[in-house]
Design an enzyme around this catalytic site. Structure first.
Site, PDB file in Angstrom:
ATOM      1  N   LYS A   9      11.423  18.731  35.424  1.00 11.77           N
ATOM      2  CA  LYS A   9      11.868  19.500  34.266  1.00 11.77           C
ATOM      3  C   LYS A   9      11.410  18.792  33.003  1.00 11.77           C
ATOM      4  O   LYS A   9      11.261  17.560  32.999  1.00 11.77           O
ATOM      5  CB  LYS A   9      13.406  19.595  34.280  1.00 11.77           C
ATOM      6  CG  LYS A   9      13.972  20.694  33.439  1.00 11.77           C
ATOM      7  CD  LYS A   9      14.209  21.976  34.214  1.00 11.77           C
ATOM      8  CE  LYS A   9      14.739  23.067  33.317  1.00 11.77           C
ATOM      9  NZ  LYS A   9      14.990  24.318  33.999  1.00 11.77           N
ATOM     10  N   GLY A  45      27.109  34.244  27.507  1.00 10.12           N
ATOM     11  CA  GLY A  45      25.710  34.048  27.132  1.00 10.12           C
ATOM     12  C   GLY A  45      24.880  35.254  27.515  1.00 10.12           C
ATOM     13  O   GLY A  45      24.713  35.560  28.696  1.00 10.12           O
ATOM     14  N   VAL A  46      24.414  35.974  26.486  1.00 11.23           N
ATOM     15  CA  VAL A  46      23.631  37.184  26.761  1.00 11.23           C
ATOM     16  C   VAL A  46      22.238  37.034  26.143  1.00 11.23           C
ATOM     17  O   VAL A  46      21.804  37.834  25.334  1.00 11.23           O
ATOM     18  CB  VAL A  46      24.343  38.465  26.279  1.00 11.23           C
ATOM     19  CG1 VAL A  46      25.426  38.850  27.264  1.00 11.23           C
ATOM     20  CG2 VAL A  46      24.951  38.279  24.880  1.00 11.23           C
ATOM     21  N   GLY A  47      21.565  35.951  26.547  1.00  4.53           N
ATOM     22  CA  GLY A  47      20.173  35.740  26.166  1.00  4.53           C
ATOM     23  C   GLY A  47      19.283  36.482  27.145  1.00  4.53           C
ATOM     24  O   GLY A  47      19.609  37.584  27.608  1.00  4.53           O
ATOM     25  N   VAL A  74      18.487  36.123  30.363  1.00  6.39           N
ATOM     26  CA  VAL A  74      19.021  36.481  31.687  1.00  6.39           C
ATOM     27  C   VAL A  74      20.293  37.310  31.553  1.00  6.39           C
ATOM     28  O   VAL A  74      20.448  38.349  32.211  1.00  6.39           O
ATOM     29  CB  VAL A  74      19.315  35.212  32.526  1.00  6.39           C
ATOM     30  CG1 VAL A  74      19.870  35.589  33.889  1.00  6.39           C
ATOM     31  CG2 VAL A  74      18.061  34.362  32.687  1.00  6.39           C
TER      32      VAL A  74
HETATM   33  P1  NAD Z   1      18.576  32.026  26.611  1.00  6.39           P
HETATM   34  O1  NAD Z   1      18.403  30.889  25.664  1.00  6.39           O
HETATM   35  O2  NAD Z   1      17.705  33.214  26.463  1.00  6.39           O
HETATM   36  O3  NAD Z   1      20.107  32.538  26.562  1.00  6.39           O
HETATM   37  C1  NAD Z   1      21.203  31.686  26.511  1.00  6.39           C
HETATM   38  C2  NAD Z   1      22.245  32.388  25.642  1.00  6.39           C
HETATM   39  O4  NAD Z   1      23.462  31.646  25.714  1.00  6.39           O
HETATM   40  C3  NAD Z   1      21.849  32.472  24.172  1.00  6.39           C
HETATM   41  O5  NAD Z   1      22.004  33.811  23.709  1.00  6.39           O
HETATM   42  C4  NAD Z   1      22.815  31.520  23.484  1.00  6.39           C
HETATM   43  O6  NAD Z   1      23.130  31.895  22.159  1.00  6.39           O
HETATM   44  C5  NAD Z   1      24.023  31.628  24.399  1.00  6.39           C
HETATM   45  N1  NAD Z   1      24.981  30.542  24.267  1.00  6.39           N
HETATM   46  C6  NAD Z   1      24.755  29.218  24.094  1.00  6.39           C
HETATM   47  N2  NAD Z   1      25.931  28.564  24.007  1.00  6.39           N
HETATM   48  C7  NAD Z   1      26.909  29.482  24.145  1.00  6.39           C
HETATM   49  C8  NAD Z   1      28.332  29.432  24.176  1.00  6.39           C
HETATM   50  N3  NAD Z   1      28.993  28.279  24.032  1.00  6.39           N
HETATM   51  N4  NAD Z   1      29.009  30.584  24.375  1.00  6.39           N
HETATM   52  C9  NAD Z   1      28.377  31.763  24.509  1.00  6.39           C
HETATM   53  N5  NAD Z   1      27.025  31.872  24.499  1.00  6.39           N
HETATM   54  C10 NAD Z   1      26.309  30.757  24.314  1.00  6.39           C
HETATM   55  O7  NAD Z   1      18.469  31.394  28.075  1.00  6.39           O
HETATM   56  P2  NAD Z   1      18.231  32.167  29.446  1.00  6.39           P
HETATM   57  O8  NAD Z   1      16.793  32.072  29.787  1.00  6.39           O
HETATM   58  O9  NAD Z   1      18.916  33.477  29.427  1.00  6.39           O
HETATM   59  O10 NAD Z   1      18.984  31.179  30.457  1.00  6.39           O
HETATM   60  C11 NAD Z   1      20.395  31.159  30.524  1.00  6.39           C
HETATM   61  C12 NAD Z   1      20.837  30.087  31.518  1.00  6.39           C
HETATM   62  O11 NAD Z   1      20.285  30.371  32.803  1.00  6.39           O
HETATM   63  C13 NAD Z   1      20.355  28.669  31.179  1.00  6.39           C
HETATM   64  O12 NAD Z   1      21.313  27.738  31.614  1.00  6.39           O
HETATM   65  C14 NAD Z   1      19.096  28.524  31.990  1.00  6.39           C
HETATM   66  O13 NAD Z   1      18.792  27.172  32.286  1.00  6.39           O
HETATM   67  C15 NAD Z   1      19.489  29.276  33.238  1.00  6.39           C
HETATM   68  N6  NAD Z   1      18.356  29.792  33.995  1.00  6.39           N
HETATM   69  C16 NAD Z   1      17.463  30.618  33.384  1.00  6.39           C
HETATM   70  C17 NAD Z   1      16.400  31.101  34.129  1.00  6.39           C
HETATM   71  C18 NAD Z   1      15.407  32.065  33.511  1.00  6.39           C
HETATM   72  O14 NAD Z   1      14.651  32.705  34.268  1.00  6.39           O
HETATM   73  N7  NAD Z   1      15.372  32.218  32.206  1.00  6.39           N
HETATM   74  C19 NAD Z   1      16.250  30.748  35.470  1.00  6.39           C
HETATM   75  C20 NAD Z   1      17.203  29.923  36.064  1.00  6.39           C
HETATM   76  C21 NAD Z   1      18.254  29.445  35.307  1.00  6.39           C
END
Ligand code: NAD
Length: 352
Positions: free
Chosen positions: A80, A181-183, A185
């Site tokens: 990573k 968290g609604v990013g 994923v």
């Molecule tokens: P992202 O950055 O697009 O979304 C994360 C969201 O969480 C953001 O909208 C952020 O504002 C929000 N957030 C942060 N702190 C917060 C809190 N305290 N309360 C509420 N919301 C909060 O990331 P992503 O790509 O959607 O990934 C989300 C999680 O899943 C991460 O932990 C990542 O490591 C994991 N993950 C992602 C993938 C992928 O394909 N993107 C794959 C495996 C694991």
């Protein structure tokens, strides 16, 4: 304290530090294990309070990738990268070119992709400097591109399997699900849950992302402080790690935890705490493997979207095996998953 004494140091094969004042890149790449193949795992861009927090994150995340890739049956080890960002610093082409050079300097021991704070366009810049990158735009039905929809798809399937196991239901229609968290994923997951008839509540600290999610018909918001303790059937942590710990677990009301975030448990013992409270926990690196399956197949080439879907479709059966073994042996699900991953790594590439 040296890195070797760090509580999260797990005989990582290599830890590389990069500091390039000209581009502003400050990054750490940790290669945990190449026993099953090159270390594959995304790059996270984050503002860490201290350098030590960044080291902790990269050590845990890289080990998690070893376990994730092993359990998903991928010919990759675990690694990573984290970029230590200054507050409010803008992204730049120079930054991602520097990251590409850093990845390239490791000669293929590490294959990078997107994680929190990184987009497909950023990876496109990295590709200018190194071939050891995946998660790039694709065309014509081939595997690849943004891994988030695949992660969300796998999490959705795993969440349904966990609900069946714990709540005895065949579908999520009418169940209440809290998504933290609604990013990338979390948003895709909300859409799938709503399409399946679940009642969805969400929280996010990012206003734009929150607005996009609450724009989905029937999605309600609560404050970030409340979401973990909401009166729901299922909690889906999809923000950052360490959300399940000795302070939060006693207050959680959900009966199932099934979400995308990496390193949801603060410590191994938190899996025990959840089990003691009768909460079924879907181990994070098993349920969230959809994205790395897509990234890995893209990197290896010649896989179609259908093949990726077939592989992601296997996530629920892996989880159910873990749930059943945990029930049979009275152990927490995270310990069963870790033991499985360690067995697969020790057995080597032929067995994986
Ligand atoms: P992202 O950055 O697009 O979304 C994360 C969201 O969480 C953001 O909208 C952020 O504002 C929000 N957030 C942060 N702190 C917060 C809190 N305290 N309360 C509420 N919301 C909060 O990331 P992503 O790509 O959607 O990934 C989300 C999680 O899943 C991460 O932990 C990542 O490591 C994991 N993950 C992602 C993938 C992928 O394909 N993107 C794959 C495996 C694991």
């Amino acid at each position: 304290m040296s890195v070797f004494d760090h509580p999260e140091f797990d005989r990582h094969e290599a830890i590389h530090f990069f500091d390039e004042p000209a581009t502003g890149l400050r990054a750490i790449i940790a290669v945990h294990s190449t026993a099953l193949g090159p270390g594959a795992g995304g790059c996270r861009r984050w503002t860490y309070c201290t350098d030590r927090d960044a080291i902790t994150d990269v050590l845990r995340l890289s080990r998690g990738m070893t376990y994730k890739n092993a359990v998903a049956g991928l010919p990759f080890g675990g690694a990573k990268a984290v970029i230590l960002e200054s507050p409010g610093a803008p992204k730049s082409e120079g930054l991602f070119r520097a990251l590409g050079r850093a990845v390239h300097s490791l000669g293929g021991a590490y294959v990078t992709a997107e994680d929190v704070g990184i987009s497909v366009d950023d990876m496109r810049i990295v590709r200018e400097e190194t071939p050891y990158v995946s998660g790039l735009p694709t065309s014509g039905g081939g595997a690849g591109g943004d891994p988030s929809p695949w992660t969300a798809y796998g999490v959705y399937l795993g969440l349904v399997a966990a609900a069946r196991e714990k709540l005895g239901v065949d579908a999520v229609r009418g169940l209440r699900v809290a998504v933290q968290g609604v990013g990338s994923v979390g948003l895709h997951l909300c859409k799938r849950l709503r399409d399946a008839g679940a009642d969805v509540i969400v929280a996010d600290v990012n206003r734009d992302n929150l607005r996009r999610a609450t724009g989905i018909d029937g999605v309600e918001k609560v404050s970030p402080r409340e979401i973990l303790y909401a009166d729901v059937d299922i909690l889906a942590p999809c923000a950052l790690g360490n959300v399940l710990n000795s302070e939060t677990i006693p207050r959680i009301r959900a009966k199932v935890i099934a979400g995308a975030a990496n390193n949801q448990l603060s410590t191994e013992g938190d899996g025990e705490r959840l089990a003691d409270r009768g909460i079924l926990y879907a181990p994070d690196y098993v349920i969230n493997a959809g994205g790395i399956i897509s990234v890995a197949r893209e990197y290896l080439g010649q896989s179609s979207e259908d093949e990726v879907r077939r592989e992601v479709d296997r996530i629920p059966e892996r989880l159910v095996d873990i749930f059943r073994e945990a029930a049979k042996t009275s152990q927490p699900t995270n310990r069963i998953a870790d033991a499985l991953a360690r067995r697969l790594v020790a057995a080597g590439p032929a067995a994986a």
